[in-house]
Design a protein around this motif. Sequence first.
Motif, PDB file in Angstrom:
ATOM      1  N   ALA A 152      18.921  12.919 -48.889  1.00  0.00           N
ATOM      2  CA  ALA A 152      18.118  12.674 -47.697  1.00  0.00           C
ATOM      3  C   ALA A 152      16.988  11.687 -47.988  1.00  0.00           C
ATOM      4  O   ALA A 152      16.670  10.830 -47.157  1.00  0.00           O
ATOM      5  CB  ALA A 152      17.549  13.991 -47.170  1.00  0.00           C
ATOM      6  N   THR A 153      16.394  11.812 -49.181  1.00  0.00           N
ATOM      7  CA  THR A 153      15.342  10.873 -49.574  1.00  0.00           C
ATOM      8  C   THR A 153      15.899   9.467 -49.703  1.00  0.00           C
ATOM      9  O   THR A 153      15.271   8.483 -49.265  1.00  0.00           O
ATOM     10  CB  THR A 153      14.708  11.316 -50.902  1.00  0.00           C
ATOM     11  N   ALA A 210      24.058  14.228 -47.689  1.00  0.00           N
ATOM     12  CA  ALA A 210      23.086  15.322 -47.631  1.00  0.00           C
ATOM     13  C   ALA A 210      23.652  16.498 -46.833  1.00  0.00           C
ATOM     14  O   ALA A 210      23.484  17.671 -47.211  1.00  0.00           O
ATOM     15  CB  ALA A 210      21.783  14.828 -47.015  1.00  0.00           C
ATOM     16  N   GLU A 211      24.321  16.199 -45.722  1.00  0.00           N
ATOM     17  CA  GLU A 211      24.916  17.247 -44.918  1.00  0.00           C
ATOM     18  C   GLU A 211      26.027  17.961 -45.673  1.00  0.00           C
ATOM     19  O   GLU A 211      26.181  19.195 -45.560  1.00  0.00           O
ATOM     20  CB  GLU A 211      25.455  16.664 -43.611  1.00  0.00           C
ATOM     21  N   LYS A 238      24.431   8.263 -46.915  1.00  0.00           N
ATOM     22  CA  LYS A 238      23.586   9.250 -47.582  1.00  0.00           C
ATOM     23  C   LYS A 238      23.250  10.419 -46.658  1.00  0.00           C
ATOM     24  O   LYS A 238      23.119  11.562 -47.114  1.00  0.00           O
ATOM     25  CB  LYS A 238      22.311   8.580 -48.092  1.00  0.00           C
ATOM     26  N   ASP A 239      23.107  10.151 -45.361  1.00  0.00           N
ATOM     27  CA  ASP A 239      22.921  11.247 -44.405  1.00  0.00           C
ATOM     28  C   ASP A 239      24.111  12.198 -44.443  1.00  0.00           C
ATOM     29  O   ASP A 239      23.946  13.429 -44.444  1.00  0.00           O
ATOM     30  CB  ASP A 239      22.760  10.686 -42.983  1.00  0.00           C
ATOM     31  N   THR A 247      16.485   7.975 -46.195  1.00  0.00           N
ATOM     32  CA  THR A 247      15.240   7.513 -45.578  1.00  0.00           C
ATOM     33  C   THR A 247      14.766   6.210 -46.197  1.00  0.00           C
ATOM     34  O   THR A 247      14.334   5.280 -45.502  1.00  0.00           O
ATOM     35  CB  THR A 247      14.156   8.594 -45.712  1.00  0.00           C
TER      36      THR A 247
END
Length: 282
Positions: free
Chosen positions: A197-198, A165-166, A161-162, A201
Amino acid sequence: MTGLLRRLDERLLPPLGRGLARAGRTPGRLRFLTGAAVAASVAVLLTAVWAADRPAPSGDDTVGDVVRLGVVEGDSIPGYADASAAELATLGGATTAVFALVTFTEYLAPDRLAAALEGRAAAVVVGRVPLAGAQTEIVRIAVQRLPADLIGGMGVIAERKDREAEDYRRLSAKLTGDSAQELRLRTVYDSGAAVAATEATAYRDGCSCLYAAVIRATPAELTAVAERPEVRVVDPAPELSRLDRAVLLPPLPEQDDVVKPPVDGLTESMAPLGTPVTPGGR
């Protein structure tokens, strides 16, 4: 030729009969043969005619069979729960372990899910981050040890997911114009980056976002699991022999009447443009 057709009947009709009988006594769950199974049956017939009396090779007579566990859009969730409970009751005192889809009344963290299953072996856990206004990705985590494998699997998803997001941020940065379409598309990419990003996390923190699991247990053990307060439905599938032939469609905890897709503001905002906006395949 008569002997050949009789052998074909013996090979092809029993699997079909078992599937039809199963579908007939289990309303609320669709059992179907895929196109691959039909093609395979035609191929068997043509090959058999060509080969005449050559002996047919032994094989897996369940190839192509697919079992759906869960519900689809428009299905009644209370009806599904009642049908699953009735099916579990019909298994009675059988001692053979079977697969079952267990769904929960709420989203659970890894430790709570392990406790709800009371130590029963799980094979797959299904989850999503319940984010208001966003149709977040439904993920599957293969597990053997609970909750350790869940925590590790959620960490892997967080890393993905990181990256997602990027990817969204990179796509947004490429849009340097000020046209209405580019402004709208940039807004969607920025929203996608924020959602991803959510999710990253949440998974990294071991979120309460797990709402279903596939376990293998005896009917008595499944009945005990069904009595847990966190458990919503135990949907047994004694006809399922291989998990890779199962389609898992557990109801979301927030839905209690009829199955419908969750609200997705991101997709709705892009509908007029018809532009792909999901690098990660949500």
